[in-house]
Motif scaffolding. Structure first.
Motif, short mmCIF file in Angstrom:
data_model
loop_
_atom_site.label_atom_id
_atom_site.label_comp_id
_atom_site.label_asym_id
_atom_site.label_seq_id
_atom_site.Cartn_x
_atom_site.Cartn_y
_atom_site.Cartn_z
N TYR A 73 0.84 -1.21 0.00
CA TYR A 73 0.00 0.00 0.00
C TYR A 73 0.87 1.24 0.00
CZ TYR A 73 -3.26 3.58 1.51
OH TYR A 73 -4.01 4.72 1.58
N LEU A 74 0.56 2.16 -0.89
CA LEU A 74 1.32 3.41 -1.00
C LEU A 74 0.34 4.58 -0.93
CD1 LEU A 74 3.30 2.13 -4.06
CD2 LEU A 74 4.36 2.68 -1.86
N SER A 75 0.52 5.45 0.06
CA SER A 75 -0.37 6.61 0.18
C SER A 75 0.20 7.77 -0.63
CB SER A 75 -0.49 7.02 1.64
OG SER A 75 0.73 7.63 2.05
N GLN A 76 -0.60 8.80 -0.76
CA GLN A 76 -0.15 9.99 -1.49
C GLN A 76 1.08 10.59 -0.82
OE1 GLN A 76 -0.48 11.07 -4.28
NE2 GLN A 76 -0.37 13.29 -4.41
N GLN A 77 1.15 10.45 0.50
CA GLN A 77 2.32 10.96 1.22
C GLN A 77 3.59 10.21 0.80
OE1 GLN A 77 1.39 10.65 5.35
NE2 GLN A 77 2.14 12.73 5.75
N ASP A 78 3.43 8.92 0.56
CA ASP A 78 4.59 8.12 0.14
C ASP A 78 5.02 8.46 -1.27
OD1 ASP A 78 4.49 6.50 2.49
OD2 ASP A 78 2.84 5.36 1.61
N VAL A 79 4.03 8.65 -2.15
CA VAL A 79 4.34 8.69 -3.58
C VAL A 79 4.31 10.09 -4.18
CG1 VAL A 79 3.62 7.84 -5.85
CG2 VAL A 79 3.47 6.35 -3.87
#
Ligand code: NVA
Length: 304
Positions: free
Chosen positions: A69-75
């Motif tokens: 899972y990748l959130s907008q914060q990560d990506v």
């Protein structure tokens, strides 16, 4: 699938929509299948999610796959890095991208720049996995899809757009009751119209909610303020006031109608306090069916 991706209900033929619902119905009741064995997925989410995230994660695991899972914060989709770069990097490691985005264009860019399939987990334009789960729920509760009268009350948004195309594909009649300026965008409406003509089903728009739900088999509503529209909240709440689905409004539907909502539900706004727990409400079956429908989507893409 017509191509490698599932960005819109239109990525399935009308026959494909029906087959996918049948597959979901069978998979829900059938033995374990592992078409995703050894496959890894990136779940790229720009917006919050309960149902979509958990139902994809659990569904992927049940089919033998794994996911990150990748959130907008990560990506930082399109902010920290352009979609084209993100797509080309993920392409080297994973077998598919499941993305929830603000702009449908971001999905198209991701899909364009990678070889692996991209699945729409909600965009501003469509929510096709929701529509597939919704057809499964209608099939289970009404025993048929052809000739059902489906009334969507409120905003002609992403959920309404996908559902209109899905209903037209399987021969269910679809009515949107909305303010004039909040109708389904023409790109989705045109597709729904072509399919309705082929399946000889009706596609209607009305402004009066009571006219929309008259003799309906399904009464459906969704939030008036979709994710990304928070700045318009005050204006929308004022404009949509008369589209609230409550116990009085649904009196005009068939006595055995079902009530549907994709959730999250804002009690006191688009629906009354009691509608989720109304005797005819099927909203939790509907939530459950997201997973079964998404498993069928993935099996259709990755199965033999
Ligand atoms: N129309 C809503 C659906 C939420 C699942 C939104 O886009 O926020």
């Amino acid at each position: 699938m017509k191509g490698k991706d599932f960005l819109s209900v239109a990525d399935l033929t009308s026959a494909g929509v029906r087959e996918l619902v049948e597959r979901a119905y069978t998979m829900k009741r059938g033995k374990d299948e592992r078409p995703l064995k050894g496959k890894e997925f990136a779940l790229l989410f720009e917006k919050p999610s309960l149902r979509t995230r958990v139902s994809f994660e659990v569904g992927i695991r049940q089919l033998g796959g794994t996911c990150t899972y990748l959130s907008q914060q990560d990506v930082g989709l399109g902010v920290r890095e352009p979609e084209a770069d993100i797509a080309r990097v993920l392409d080297r490691w994973v077998d598919g991208i499941i993305a929830r985005v603000f702009s449908h264009r971001s999905l198209e860019l991701l899909a364009e720049y990678c070889e692996i399939p991209v699945v729409n987990a909600l965009s501003d334009l469509e929510h096709p996995c929701q529509a597939m789960g919704d057809l499964l729920t209608m099939q289970e509760h009404k025993g048929t899809l052809s000739d059902l009268d489906v009334a969507f009350v409120g905003d002609g948004n992403n959920v309404a757009a996908s559902l209109a195309i899905a209903c037209a594909s399987v021969g269910a009649n679809f009515t949107l009751a909305s303010p004039e300026d909040y109708r389904i965008p023409s790109i989705a409406l045109d597709e729904a119209q072509r399919r309705a003509a082929a399946s000889e089903s009706k596609l209607r728009w009305v402004s009066e909610p009571s006219e929309g739900v008259r003799d309906a088999d399904v009464v459906y509503t969704d939030t008036w303020v979709s994710m990304g529209q928070e700045d318009e909240k005050q204006e929308r709440v004022a404009i949509f006031g008369k589209y609230k689905v409550d116990e009085d409004l649904v009196q005009a539907a068939k006595p055995d109608f079902i009530f549907m909502h994709d959730m999250p539900a804002y009690r006191g706004q688009e629906l009354s306090e009691g509608m989720i727990d109304h005797a005819n409400s099927v909203v939790f079956d509907q939530a459950e069916n997201r997973m079964h429908a998404q498993k069928a989507v993935l099996a259709a893409i990755y199965g033999e």
